[in-house]
Motif scaffolding. Structure first.
Motif, PDB file in Angstrom:
ATOM      1  N   TRP A  42       0.805  -1.217   0.000  1.00  0.00           N
ATOM      2  CA  TRP A  42       0.000   0.000   0.000  1.00  0.00           C
ATOM      3  C   TRP A  42       0.843   1.274   0.000  1.00  0.00           C
ATOM      4  O   TRP A  42       0.510   2.252  -0.652  1.00  0.00           O
ATOM      5  CB  TRP A  42      -0.929   0.021   1.215  1.00  0.00           C
ATOM      6  N   PHE A  43       1.946   1.258   0.782  1.00  0.00           N
ATOM      7  CA  PHE A  43       2.706   2.486   0.992  1.00  0.00           C
ATOM      8  C   PHE A  43       4.094   2.481   0.353  1.00  0.00           C
ATOM      9  O   PHE A  43       4.821   3.467   0.470  1.00  0.00           O
ATOM     10  CB  PHE A  43       2.846   2.754   2.498  1.00  0.00           C
ATOM     11  N   GLY A  44       4.467   1.393  -0.301  1.00  0.00           N
ATOM     12  CA  GLY A  44       5.736   1.363  -1.006  1.00  0.00           C
ATOM     13  C   GLY A  44       6.897   0.945  -0.119  1.00  0.00           C
ATOM     14  O   GLY A  44       6.748   0.639   1.061  1.00  0.00           O
ATOM     15  N   MET A  45       8.099   0.965  -0.713  1.00  0.00           N
ATOM     16  CA  MET A  45       9.300   0.473  -0.037  1.00  0.00           C
ATOM     17  C   MET A  45      10.025   1.563   0.743  1.00  0.00           C
ATOM     18  O   MET A  45      11.029   1.276   1.395  1.00  0.00           O
ATOM     19  CB  MET A  45      10.262  -0.092  -1.090  1.00  0.00           C
ATOM     20  N   GLY A  46       9.560   2.788   0.667  1.00  0.00           N
ATOM     21  CA  GLY A  46      10.244   3.895   1.326  1.00  0.00           C
ATOM     22  C   GLY A  46       9.953   3.973   2.810  1.00  0.00           C
ATOM     23  O   GLY A  46       9.460   3.025   3.438  1.00  0.00           O
ATOM     24  N   MET A  47      10.214   5.160   3.387  1.00  0.00           N
ATOM     25  CA  MET A  47      10.076   5.345   4.830  1.00  0.00           C
ATOM     26  C   MET A  47       8.624   5.296   5.290  1.00  0.00           C
ATOM     27  O   MET A  47       8.352   4.911   6.439  1.00  0.00           O
ATOM     28  CB  MET A  47      10.702   6.676   5.237  1.00  0.00           C
ATOM     29  N   THR A  48       7.694   5.675   4.414  1.00  0.00           N
ATOM     30  CA  THR A  48       6.294   5.765   4.838  1.00  0.00           C
ATOM     31  C   THR A  48       5.775   4.439   5.365  1.00  0.00           C
ATOM     32  O   THR A  48       5.093   4.384   6.406  1.00  0.00           O
ATOM     33  CB  THR A  48       5.414   6.238   3.662  1.00  0.00           C
ATOM     34  N   SER A  49       6.079   3.346   4.677  1.00  0.00           N
ATOM     35  CA  SER A  49       5.589   2.036   5.114  1.00  0.00           C
ATOM     36  C   SER A  49       6.157   1.659   6.479  1.00  0.00           C
ATOM     37  O   SER A  49       5.456   1.062   7.311  1.00  0.00           O
ATOM     38  CB  SER A  49       5.932   0.967   4.079  1.00  0.00           C
ATOM     39  N   LYS A  50       7.420   2.013   6.740  1.00  0.00           N
ATOM     40  CA  LYS A  50       8.021   1.685   8.034  1.00  0.00           C
ATOM     41  C   LYS A  50       7.394   2.525   9.152  1.00  0.00           C
ATOM     42  O   LYS A  50       7.169   2.038  10.263  1.00  0.00           O
ATOM     43  CB  LYS A  50       9.537   1.930   7.998  1.00  0.00           C
ATOM     44  N   ILE A  51       7.117   3.781   8.847  1.00  0.00           N
ATOM     45  CA  ILE A  51       6.475   4.654   9.834  1.00  0.00           C
ATOM     46  C   ILE A  51       5.092   4.121  10.196  1.00  0.00           C
ATOM     47  O   ILE A  51       4.706   4.082  11.375  1.00  0.00           O
ATOM     48  CB  ILE A  51       6.390   6.093   9.291  1.00  0.00           C
ATOM     49  N   VAL A 104      10.407  -3.198  15.134  1.00  0.00           N
ATOM     50  CA  VAL A 104       9.470  -3.272  14.005  1.00  0.00           C
ATOM     51  C   VAL A 104      10.053  -2.580  12.773  1.00  0.00           C
ATOM     52  O   VAL A 104       9.933  -3.083  11.650  1.00  0.00           O
ATOM     53  CB  VAL A 104       8.117  -2.649  14.405  1.00  0.00           C
ATOM     54  N   ALA A 105      10.699  -1.437  12.969  1.00  0.00           N
ATOM     55  CA  ALA A 105      11.296  -0.728  11.836  1.00  0.00           C
ATOM     56  C   ALA A 105      12.373  -1.577  11.167  1.00  0.00           C
ATOM     57  O   ALA A 105      12.414  -1.691   9.929  1.00  0.00           O
ATOM     58  CB  ALA A 105      11.881   0.605  12.300  1.00  0.00           C
ATOM     59  N   ILE A 106      13.233  -2.201  11.951  1.00  0.00           N
ATOM     60  CA  ILE A 106      14.324  -3.007  11.393  1.00  0.00           C
ATOM     61  C   ILE A 106      13.785  -4.243  10.681  1.00  0.00           C
ATOM     62  O   ILE A 106      14.224  -4.584   9.571  1.00  0.00           O
ATOM     63  CB  ILE A 106      15.315  -3.396  12.504  1.00  0.00           C
ATOM     64  N   VAL A 107      12.832  -4.926  11.296  1.00  0.00           N
ATOM     65  CA  VAL A 107      12.267  -6.126  10.665  1.00  0.00           C
ATOM     66  C   VAL A 107      11.580  -5.775   9.349  1.00  0.00           C
ATOM     67  O   VAL A 107      11.728  -6.483   8.338  1.00  0.00           O
ATOM     68  CB  VAL A 107      11.281  -6.817  11.626  1.00  0.00           C
ATOM     69  N   THR A 108      10.842  -4.668   9.333  1.00  0.00           N
ATOM     70  CA  THR A 108      10.162  -4.261   8.104  1.00  0.00           C
ATOM     71  C   THR A 108      11.166  -3.869   7.028  1.00  0.00           C
ATOM     72  O   THR A 108      10.954  -4.137   5.835  1.00  0.00           O
ATOM     73  CB  THR A 108       9.201  -3.094   8.381  1.00  0.00           C
ATOM     74  N   GLU A 109      12.272  -3.232   7.413  1.00  0.00           N
ATOM     75  CA  GLU A 109      13.325  -2.896   6.450  1.00  0.00           C
ATOM     76  C   GLU A 109      13.920  -4.151   5.826  1.00  0.00           C
ATOM     77  O   GLU A 109      14.283  -4.150   4.641  1.00  0.00           O
ATOM     78  CB  GLU A 109      14.425  -2.090   7.139  1.00  0.00           C
ATOM     79  N   MET A 110      14.019  -5.218   6.599  1.00  0.00           N
ATOM     80  CA  MET A 110      14.571  -6.461   6.064  1.00  0.00           C
ATOM     81  C   MET A 110      13.658  -7.079   5.010  1.00  0.00           C
ATOM     82  O   MET A 110      14.114  -7.835   4.143  1.00  0.00           O
ATOM     83  CB  MET A 110      14.810  -7.455   7.205  1.00  0.00           C
ATOM     84  N   LEU A 111      12.366  -6.743   5.071  1.00  0.00           N
ATOM     85  CA  LEU A 111      11.417  -7.280   4.102  1.00  0.00           C
ATOM     86  C   LEU A 111      11.351  -6.455   2.831  1.00  0.00           C
ATOM     87  O   LEU A 111      10.865  -6.928   1.799  1.00  0.00           O
ATOM     88  CB  LEU A 111      10.022  -7.370   4.738  1.00  0.00           C
ATOM     89  N   GLY A 112      11.814  -5.203   2.917  1.00  0.00           N
ATOM     90  CA  GLY A 112      11.804  -4.350   1.735  1.00  0.00           C
ATOM     91  C   GLY A 112      12.065  -2.910   2.107  1.00  0.00           C
ATOM     92  O   GLY A 112      11.288  -2.319   2.851  1.00  0.00           O
ATOM     93  N   ALA A 113      13.168  -2.354   1.624  1.00  0.00           N
ATOM     94  CA  ALA A 113      13.520  -0.973   1.979  1.00  0.00           C
ATOM     95  C   ALA A 113      14.580  -0.463   1.022  1.00  0.00           C
ATOM     96  O   ALA A 113      15.169  -1.222   0.233  1.00  0.00           O
ATOM     97  CB  ALA A 113      14.022  -0.896   3.423  1.00  0.00           C
ATOM     98  N   TYR A 114      14.840   0.835   1.103  1.00  0.00           N
ATOM     99  CA  TYR A 114      15.909   1.477   0.340  1.00  0.00           C
ATOM    100  C   TYR A 114      17.076   1.884   1.243  1.00  0.00           C
ATOM    101  O   TYR A 114      18.066   2.422   0.763  1.00  0.00           O
ATOM    102  CB  TYR A 114      15.379   2.717  -0.384  1.00  0.00           C
ATOM    103  N   GLY A 115      16.964   1.640   2.529  1.00  0.00           N
ATOM    104  CA  GLY A 115      18.020   2.010   3.458  1.00  0.00           C
ATOM    105  C   GLY A 115      17.654   1.578   4.864  1.00  0.00           C
ATOM    106  O   GLY A 115      16.606   0.978   5.098  1.00  0.00           O
TER     107      GLY A 115
END
Length: 253
Positions: free
Chosen positions: A119-128, A195-206
């Motif tokens: 829904w929110f993409g791979m950027g920071m928004t989804s992690k927030i 939660v932020a780190i685990v979500t980054e491992m599933l898909g992120a740009y940084g």
């Protein structure tokens, strides 16, 4: 007898530092003594050396993850306290909001990650958003428990003197709930980073989770441990900041 109110905190800090140094010393001796390969357990000195050589990349990743965590933490805290206020001020909403919040929290928050990333993409928004979902329930439960501690006789007394609902909220309900609200904030710090780190491992740009994932792909487990160390330091710093704020605001405890 010491009369310094900060003495217990200093003693706890000293014990924590001593315990950490002892743990790292044993870790170093075991890794070196048994000549363990880095993919099983690298020595602490090897991890520290990697942190130094990769300090720029790790620092940028830590700042990225902390930015997501703090933004989601503040958003989730506002949502949780706001929902608790709604339930307190409008009691019939309790039968709707509490079961719904419990149902959402009964599912591991990571299970929502694929949907949130879609829904929110791979950027920071989804992690927030993910951090906000994780933090909001903890804050909701803590704030609601705090608001429920208010003695209704005190509420009725203030009403008899003509106090408005806003005055009762500001002068009675919030001060009574503040200790539990801040305890919820303190507990939510660690959860927000996880939660932020685990979500980054599933898909992120940084971020640190992205660094860990990339290091696992190239089988660089020293880099994995270096990122874990940095994540632990960031979590401790975040936890310490909120704990310090709690001691200042709830000074009577």
């Amino acid at each position: 007898m010491s009369t310094d109110p900060m003495a217990p905190s200093r003693h706890a800090l000293a014990r924590g530092i001593f315990g950490g140094v002892a743990l790292f010393l044993v870790w170093e001796l075991v890794a070196r003594g048994f000549d363990l390969p880095s993919y099983i357990l690298p020595a602490v000195s090897e991890i520290v050396a990697r942190i130094w050589t990769a300090r720029a990349a790790l620092g940028n990743a830590a700042a990225y993850t902390l930015g997501e965590s703090v933004a989601g933490y503040l958003l989730g805290g506002a949502i949780g306290v706001g929902l608790a206020l709604c339930v307190t001020l409008v009691p019939p909403l309790r039968k709707v909001i509490v079961p719904a919040a419990t149902a959402v929290n009964s599912v591991p928050v990571v299970a929502f990650s694929p949907l949130i990333l879609l829904w929110f993409g791979m950027g920071m928004t989804s992690k927030i958003v993910m951090v906000a979902v994780a933090v909001s329930f903890t804050m909701f439960v803590s704030a609601l428990a705090g608001f429920d501690r208010v003695d209704e006789r005190s509420v009725n007394l203030m009403r008899s003197f003509g106090a408005s609902r806003a005055a009762i909220l500001w002068k009675l309900r919030l001060p009574t709930a503040l200790p539990l609200v801040l305890s919820g904030m303190r507990l939510s710090t660690v959860r927000s980073l996880i939660v932020a780190i685990v979500t980054e491992m599933l898909g992120a740009y940084g971020g640190l989770g992205w660094v860990i994932y990339q290091a696992v792909v190239v089988i660089d487990f020293v880099q994995v441990w270096a990122a874990i160390f940095i994540a632990s330091l960031a979590s401790l710093a975040f936890f310490g900041l909120v704990s310090w704020m709690e001691r200042r605001l709830v000074f009577w405890r």
